[in-house]
Design an enzyme around this catalytic site. Structure first.
Site: not given
Length: 230
Positions: A40, A44, A111, A114
């Protein structure tokens, strides 16, 4: 290709060479220590860069501040959760017993979205993951209308109002964090010393609570005749 994931691969538009990366990206920490959190983190950063680049190239006359605001809108939790649902990620999320039913929760969907991006990046390369991301985002990006869209978030709007009136920026702080790890409620306080204002709001994350606090302060400033100057 692992048979049970063939449909998911088709939906994603990407076939994993190392399917264990996908499994990790779909696994919540309530299930095992080998979960999606590190992926994650990676995803991101990859997503933020890809969106920043496409906005920079597509909106050549847009100032840096507006580009940042538009990117924030495209990578905010609600947008990511909606994209995750449209890609059927909720059907494949792996949860522990304590989180059953959590596959529809916005924060988990955000979450996982990502994390899957991070997994694709590790399984392939930047050019490939960029192509996949842009395919997912194509309907959103192609529908952007700068004449009608509100790209400014509440914190940014509040900041502009205060700066335009030669007032110092507010200080944000967390007052309390209540609830279990997966159901936390943040209470954030914003203080404007110049205006002697103290505003409080709650949200399921610090970021959301800060935005709600900023919204409240904007309403209070409006009542005092302070508005954003066009």
């Amino acid at each position: 290709m692992v048979p049970e994931y063939s449909r998911f691969y088709n939906i994603l538009g990407y076939n994993f060479k190392d399917y264990t990366l996908l499994i990790r990206a779909l696994t919540h920490r309530s299930k095992t220590k080998k979960n999606y959190e590190r992926l994650e983190f990676l995803g991101d950063s990859v997503l933020s860069f890809v969106i920043a680049e496409v906005l920079y190239k597509q909106f050549t006359d847009l100032a840096e501040g507006k580009l940042s605001q538009l990117r924030s809108k495209l990578v905010k939790g609600t947008t990511l959760a909606q994209l995750a649902s449209s890609l059927k990620m909720d059907e494949y999320i792996i949860l522990g017993a304590s989180e059953q039913g959590g596959n529809k929760r916005e924060k988990i969907l955000e979450d996982v979205f990502e994390a899957v991006i991070g997994a694709i990046y590790l399984d392939s390369d930047f050019a490939t993951v960029k192509k996949v991301i842009l395919k997912w985002y194509q309907p959103i990006i192609s529908s952007i209308n700068l004449d009608t869209i509100k790209v400014k978030d509440s914190k940014s709007k509040l900041q502009e109002i205060l700066l335009q009136n030669a007032l110092s920026l507010p200080e944000y702080s967390i007052e309390t964090i209540d609830g279990k790890d997966h159901e936390q409620q943040f209470t954030v306080v914003a203080v404007s010393k110049d205006l002697n204002l103290r505003v409080k709001a709650q949200g399921t994350s610090r970021k959301k609570a800060e935005q709600k606090t900023a919204e409240k302060m904007i309403e209070m400033l409006s009542q005092q005749g302070l508005h954003e100057k066009k």
